[in-house]
Design a protein around this motif. Structure first.
Motif, mmCIF file in Angstrom:
data_model
loop_
_atom_site.group_PDB
_atom_site.id
_atom_site.type_symbol
_atom_site.label_atom_id
_atom_site.label_comp_id
_atom_site.label_asym_id
_atom_site.label_seq_id
_atom_site.Cartn_x
_atom_site.Cartn_y
_atom_site.Cartn_z
ATOM 1 N N GLN A 187 0.860 -1.189 0.000
ATOM 2 C CA GLN A 187 0.000 0.000 0.000
ATOM 3 C C GLN A 187 0.892 1.234 0.000
ATOM 4 N N VAL A 188 0.535 2.200 -0.817
ATOM 5 C CA VAL A 188 1.397 3.371 -0.995
ATOM 6 C C VAL A 188 0.610 4.651 -0.710
ATOM 7 N N PRO A 189 1.028 5.433 0.256
ATOM 8 C CA PRO A 189 0.345 6.719 0.464
ATOM 9 C C PRO A 189 0.773 7.751 -0.580
ATOM 10 N N ASP A 190 2.067 7.794 -0.879
ATOM 11 C CA ASP A 190 2.568 8.795 -1.818
ATOM 12 C C ASP A 190 3.530 8.117 -2.784
ATOM 13 N N PRO A 191 3.119 7.940 -4.033
ATOM 14 C CA PRO A 191 3.946 7.199 -4.977
ATOM 15 C C PRO A 191 5.135 8.006 -5.513
ATOM 16 N N GLU A 192 5.135 9.310 -5.260
ATOM 17 C CA GLU A 192 6.094 10.179 -5.945
ATOM 18 C C GLU A 192 7.348 10.421 -5.091
ATOM 19 N N PRO A 193 8.470 9.793 -5.467
ATOM 20 C CA PRO A 193 9.694 9.994 -4.665
ATOM 21 C C PRO A 193 10.209 11.422 -4.772
ATOM 22 N N LEU A 194 9.771 12.155 -5.802
ATOM 23 C CA LEU A 194 10.258 13.525 -5.994
ATOM 24 C C LEU A 194 9.402 14.556 -5.253
ATOM 25 N N ARG A 195 8.361 14.103 -4.551
ATOM 26 C CA ARG A 195 7.405 15.043 -3.947
ATOM 27 C C ARG A 195 8.104 16.106 -3.100
ATOM 28 N N ALA A 196 9.099 15.689 -2.325
ATOM 29 C CA ALA A 196 9.742 16.644 -1.411
ATOM 30 C C ALA A 196 10.481 17.735 -2.181
ATOM 31 N N VAL A 197 10.960 17.431 -3.386
ATOM 32 C CA VAL A 197 11.676 18.448 -4.152
ATOM 33 C C VAL A 197 10.811 19.070 -5.234
ATOM 34 N N GLU A 198 9.705 18.413 -5.617
ATOM 35 C CA GLU A 198 8.817 18.964 -6.645
ATOM 36 C C GLU A 198 7.376 18.500 -6.404
ATOM 37 N N PRO A 199 6.597 19.318 -5.678
ATOM 38 C CA PRO A 199 5.218 18.886 -5.370
ATOM 39 C C PRO A 199 4.298 18.829 -6.584
ATOM 40 N N ASN A 200 4.624 19.544 -7.651
ATOM 41 C CA ASN A 200 3.768 19.537 -8.839
ATOM 42 C C ASN A 200 4.001 18.246 -9.636
ATOM 43 N N ILE A 201 2.952 17.420 -9.778
ATOM 44 C CA ILE A 201 3.195 16.108 -10.374
ATOM 45 C C ILE A 201 3.457 16.181 -11.875
ATOM 46 N N SER A 202 2.962 17.223 -12.533
ATOM 47 C CA SER A 202 3.244 17.340 -13.963
ATOM 48 C C SER A 202 4.740 17.551 -14.185
ATOM 49 N N LEU A 203 5.334 18.430 -13.340
ATOM 50 C CA LEU A 203 6.764 18.678 -13.460
ATOM 51 C C LEU A 203 7.569 17.449 -13.031
ATOM 52 N N ALA A 204 7.075 16.772 -11.982
ATOM 53 C CA ALA A 204 7.788 15.573 -11.514
ATOM 54 C C ALA A 204 7.795 14.514 -12.612
ATOM 55 N N ARG A 205 6.697 14.421 -13.354
ATOM 56 C CA ARG A 205 6.630 13.455 -14.459
ATOM 57 C C ARG A 205 7.690 13.738 -15.516
ATOM 58 N N GLU A 206 7.866 15.033 -15.796
ATOM 59 C CA GLU A 206 8.906 15.399 -16.769
ATOM 60 C C GLU A 206 10.284 15.023 -16.249
ATOM 61 N N MET A 207 10.494 15.254 -14.955
ATOM 62 C CA MET A 207 11.805 14.913 -14.380
ATOM 63 C C MET A 207 12.068 13.414 -14.494
ATOM 64 N N HIS A 208 11.040 12.601 -14.270
ATOM 65 C CA HIS A 208 11.212 11.153 -14.435
ATOM 66 C C HIS A 208 11.530 10.809 -15.888
ATOM 67 N N ALA A 209 10.836 11.488 -16.805
ATOM 68 C CA ALA A 209 11.053 11.194 -18.221
ATOM 69 C C ALA A 209 12.501 11.469 -18.611
ATOM 70 N N ASP A 210 13.062 12.537 -18.013
ATOM 71 C CA ASP A 210 14.449 12.898 -18.316
ATOM 72 C C ASP A 210 15.448 12.201 -17.393
ATOM 73 N N ALA A 211 14.969 11.368 -16.489
ATOM 74 C CA ALA A 211 15.817 10.794 -15.433
ATOM 75 C C ALA A 211 16.605 11.907 -14.753
ATOM 76 N N ASP A 212 15.940 13.022 -14.528
ATOM 77 C CA ASP A 212 16.589 14.184 -13.919
ATOM 78 C C ASP A 212 16.382 14.128 -12.410
ATOM 79 N N TYR A 213 17.310 13.501 -11.739
ATOM 80 C CA TYR A 213 17.171 13.305 -10.291
ATOM 81 C C TYR A 213 18.190 14.127 -9.508
ATOM 82 N N ALA A 214 18.718 15.154 -10.167
ATOM 83 C CA ALA A 214 19.783 15.941 -9.548
ATOM 84 C C ALA A 214 19.356 16.515 -8.195
#
Lengths: 376, 317
Positions: B130-157
Motif C-alpha cells: 500500500q502506498v500513500p505517496d507514490p512520488e519519490p520527488l514530492r519533497a523536491v517537486e510537489p507539482n506532479i506534472s513537473l515531476a513526471r517530466e523529471m522522471h522522463a528525463d531521469a533528472d534526479y539531480a
C-alpha cells in the motif's frame, strides 16, 4: 491498545456495534423522511458522491448518523460496483425545467430573472414557535393548497421555464469568444474522470467533472480566497440556475430519445473582464483579438449554489495567466476531492510506529554524528 | 406484476466487489507497470468501501488479481492482527472467498502496509504494498506534472543535492522510511514507507512486488530478479535501522526489525514487528511442528545478498 494480540477482529466489531447502539436504529420510514425533508443535504451528498440516487443518499446519511464525509464515501463506493449502461444526451436549456434563475450582470435579462425557491431574502430567525408545537408552514397568500406552486400564488407575468442562456447574448455582441464548431457529439468519447486517471493540464471535461463532485467546503475555501483578494477579487455572477433536467437516453432498439427521469441540477456562471486580477498580462499568442470577457463555469447534480458560484470562480482562476499557486488546476482539483482529502486526513489515526521508528533511528544517527564531530 | 418484482435485489455485489471493467483496467495497468519497472502508471482508481488513504490502492490490486484459490495474508506495520489489517482481510475474504493466513510461507498474495516479511518470499508469491505517496520527488517537486517530466528525463539531480545537504547538515542521511531507490538503473521509485530495513529485500527478489496508491491513482511494480538500489554516495552509504542488541521479548528473535515499546520505568522493550514470524517462533519454542523459511537477515544481522549493504566507516566526514 489497538494492536492487541488476536484482539483486532473483536475490537473492530465492538467499536462498530457501539457506534450503532449510541446512534440508535433506523428503518425505511426514517430514510424516506430524510429524503423528503433534507433535500439540500441529499443534494450535497449526491453531488459529492457523484451518484444521483436520493434514496441511497438518504440511506447513507441515516447509516452514518449524518457524518457527511462518511455518507459521501458510501455513495462513491456503491458507485464503483455499478457498470456504465448508457450515456445520456447533453443537458440544454430546452430540456431543463428552470425554477430559479438570477443574473447580477443586468437589471433584467432575456427570458427574465426569477427568484424561485430560496432563503436568500428570508430573515435568518429560528422559528422557535415550532418548538412550542406550531406548524412550520408559512401562511399561503391566497389560501390555496396542494401543489407548492399553487400555494405560493400565481406570478404576475407568464413564466418561461426554458429561458435562453445569457451567454448567447454576450456572444452575439462579441463579449465572449464564440463556441467552437464541434463535430456531432458522442457522449461516450467524453473523457471521464471516474474511468481515466487525470493528467495536467486536464481536459476541460475532467476539470468540470472534478468540480461537480468536489467537496463543497473545499471549493468554497479556495474560491473565497480568490474572491477575497488572492485572485479575480470580484467577478460578476452572469447566471445562476436551478432546475429539473430530463435525463434523455436513446432507446437501444428503436433509437428514439426518451426521458428516463428528472434530476435536480444547478449551474453557476461568472464573467470577468479579460486581463483583470490574476489574469493580468495574459499571453495572446498573436491570435484573434481576445474576447472582452472571460467566463467561469461549474455545474453539479443537486442544488448547491455556494458550490457552483465558488467553483465557477475557480474555473476562471485555473485559466488565469498569473493565478495564485492555490488556484492552479492541479492544486484546486487535487485538494478539493472530498473522499481523498477526508480519507487521507483520517488515515493519520492509523498506527505509524514503523515509520516513526525509522525516523527515530535517523535522528539517533544524527546525534551520534554530532557527538563524534565534537569530542567532549 | 410490480416494479419491485422486476427489479433485482438491492443486496448484490459482483465477485471481488469491483465491476469487471474496473478489474480489467487494473490488471492491464499492472502488466504495463511490470514491463517498465519502477515507472508510475496512472489508473482510474475506484472508490472502495474503505476510506481513501487506508489501503484502497493495495486493495484494488489484490481484488483484481485474487481468485478463489488464493491464500491471502494482510499486515499493517508488520502486524496481522492490527485493526486495519483485520478489516482489509475480512473484506477481501468476504468479497472473493479466498482463504486467509498469517503465515508468509503459505500466502500466495501478501498485502502489506509498510513492512516486508522477515522470511524470504519466493517465486510465484505477490507482495502488494500500500502506498500513500507514490512520488519519490514530492519533497523536491510537489507539482506532479513537473515531476513526471523529471522522471522522463531521469533528472534526479535535486534528490542527490538533497542527500548531500543531509550529510552536510546532519552528518548522516536523514531519510527514515520510504527511502528512495533506483529500479533497474532507470526510475527513481518510492518503495512505500517501508523501513530502510526492508528496502534491500526488494533487490533481486524472487517474488513480484506491486505497489499501488489508490488516493494518488498510481501503481508501479518491481518484477522478480530486478535491481533495486537505494540512492547513496560512493563514500557515504545507505544504512538500515540499527537493530543491534535488541531482543524480541515475545520470541527471543534477534536482528529482525523491532518495535520499540517505551516502558513506564523509562526503559525500552522490543518486539519483532513481523507478528506472523513471531507466532511461528513461539510455536516452535512450544515444540509444535512449524516450517520457518530462511530470513532476509540472519541472526547475526547479515543480509542474504553479500556486499549489498556496506558498513559505514565511522570517520566518513
Amino acid at each position: 491498545m489497538y494492536v492487541a494480540a488476536k484482539g483486532g477482529e473483536r475490537a473492530i466489531q465492538q467499536a462498530e456495534q457501539l457506534f450503532r447502539e449510541l446512534n440508535g436504529t433506523f428503518d425505511a420510514t426514517f430514510v424516506r423522511l430524510i429524503e423528503r425533508h433534507m433535500p439540500y443535504l441529499i443534494d450535497r451528498v449526491m453531488g459529492e458522491g457523484s451518484l444521483y440516487a436520493p434514496e441511497l443518499a438518504a440511506l447513507a446519511l441515516a447509516q452514518t448518523g449524518g457524518d457527511l464525509y462518511e455518507a459521501v464515501l458510501l455513495l462513491r463506493a456503491y458507485r464503483s460496483t455499478q457498470p456504465r449502461l448508457a450515456y445520456a444526451e447533453p443537458l440544454d436549456e430546452a430540456h431543463t425545467f428552470t425554477v430559479r434563475r438570477i443574473s447580477a450582470a443586468f437589471k433584467d435579462i432575456p427570458g427574465g430573472q426569477y427568484l424561485g425557491p430560496t432563503l436568500d431574502y428570508s430573515h435568518r430567525l429560528l422559528h422557535l414557535d415550532v418548538l412550542d408545537g406550531r406548524d412550520s408552514a408559512p401562511a399561503s397568500p391566497d389560501g390555496a393548497t396542494g401543489d407548492p406552486i399553487d400555494k405560493t400564488g400565481a406570478a404576475d407575468l407568464p413564466f418561461d421555464p426554458h429561458p435562453p442562456a445569457l451567454t448567447d447574448w454576450h456572444r452575439r455582441y462579441g463579449l465572449l469568444a464564440p463556441l467552437p464548431d464541434l463535430p456531432p457529439h458522442d457522449p461516450a468519447s467524453v473523457p471521464d474522470v471516474t474511468r481515466d486517471p487525470i493528467h495536467f493540464p486536464a481536459p476541460r471535461a475532467h476539470r468540470l467533472q472534478s468540480l461537480a463532485r468536489a467537496d463543497t467546503g473545499g471549493v468554497l475555501a479556495l474560491g473565497y480566497a480568490s474572491m477575497r483578494g488572492y485572485g479575480m477579487i470580484h467577478p460578476t455572477v452572469n447566471e445562476v440556475r436551478l432546475g429539473y433536467a430530463d435525463v434523455r437516453l436513446r432507446h437501444p432498439v428503436s433509437g428514439a430519445l426518451f426521458s428516463a427521469g428528472r434530476v435536480r441540477v444547478c449551474q453557476g456562471e461568472v464573467v470577468t473582464p479579460a486581463g483583470s486580477g490574476s489574469d493580468a498580462h495574459p499571453s495572446t499568442n498573436g491570435a484573434a483579438p481576445p474576447a472582452a470577457l472571460n467566463p467561469g463555469f461549474t455545474a453539479t447534480i443537486g442544488w448547491n449554489e455556494v458550490k457552483v458560484i465558488a467553483g465557477a470562480m475557480l474555473d476562471l482562476e485555473m485559466e488565469a495567466a498569473n493565478a495564485h499557486p492555490a488556484h492552479r488546476e492541479e492544486f484546486v482539483l487535487y485538494h478539493t476531492e472530498a473522499v481523498e482529502a477526508s480519507g487521507f486526513c483520517i488515515h493519520f489515526k492509523l498506527p505509524h510506529y514503523v515509520t516513526f521508528n525509522s525516523s527515530l533511528d535517523a535522528i539517533r544517527r544524527a546525534y551520534a554524528a554530532v557527538q563524534q564531530a565534537e569530542p567532549q | 406484476m410490480t416494479l419491485a418484482e422486476l427489479a433485482r435485489p438491492a443486496q448484490d455485489y459482483s465477485y471481488a466487489f469491483l465491476d469487471e471493467f474496473a478489474k480489467r483496467e487494473v490488471r492491464r495497468r499492472i502488466l504495463k507497470a511490470i514491463a517498465i519497472p519502477g515507472h508510475q502508471v496512472p489508473y482510474a482508481s475506484r472508490e472502495l468501501p474503505i476510506a481513501r488513504g487506508w489501503g484502497t490502492g493495495g486493495l484494488q490490486v489484490t481484488l483484481s488479481i485474487a481468485g478463489p484459490h488464493d491464500i491471502v495474508k494482510v499486515i499493517d506495520q508488520g502486524a496481522d492482527d492490527s485493526v486495519n489489517a483485520v478489516n482489509l482481510r475480512r473484506f477481501i475474504a468476504r468479497m472473493t472467498g479466498v482463504a486467509t493466513t498469517s503465515d508468509a510461507q503459505l500466502a500466495t498474495i501478501i498485502q502489506s502496509r509498510h513492512r516486508i516479511t522477515e522470511e524470504r518470499l519466493r517465486e510465484g508469491q505477490v507482495l502488494v504494498l500500500q502506498v500513500p505517496d507514490p512520488e519519490p520527488l514530492r519533497a523536491v517537486e510537489p507539482n506532479i506534472s513537473l515531476a513526471r517530466e523529471m522522471h522522463a528525463d531521469a533528472d534526479y539531480a535535486l534528490m542527490w543535492l538533497g542527500l548531500y545537504e543531509q550529510v552536510v547538515r546532519f552528518g548522516t542521511f536523514m531519510t527514515g522510511a520510504s527511502y528512495p531507490v533506483v529500479v533497474h538503473q532507470r526510475y527513481l521509485m518510492s518503495p512505500s514507507p517501508i523501513p530502510r530495513w526492508d528496502t534491500p529485500m526488494l533487490h533481486q527478489a524472487a517474488h513480484l512486488t506491486l505497489l499501488s496508491a489508490g488516493r494518488e491513482k498510481r501503481l508501479y511494480a518491481v518484477p522478480p530478479y530486478t535491481d533495486v538500489r537505494p540512492i547513496e554516495f560512493e563514500d557515504v552509504f545507505f544504512q538500515v535501522e540499527n537493530q543491534q542488541g535488541r531482543i524480541c521479548e515475545q520470541s527471543g528473535a534477534v536482528n529482525k526489525f523491532m518495535n520499540e515499546i517505551p516502558q513506564p520505568d523509562g526503559s525500552m522493550c522490543y518486539q519483532a514487528s513481523d507478528t506472523g514470524y513471531v507466532e511461528k517462533l513461539v510455536r516452535r519454542a512450544r515444540g509444535e511442528p512449524v516450517a520457518i523459511g530462511a530470513t532476509y537477515y540472519d541472526d547475526d544481522g547479515t543480509f542474504y545478498h553479500p556486499g549489498y549493504l556496506k558498513e559505514q566507516e565511522p570517520d566518513h566526514r
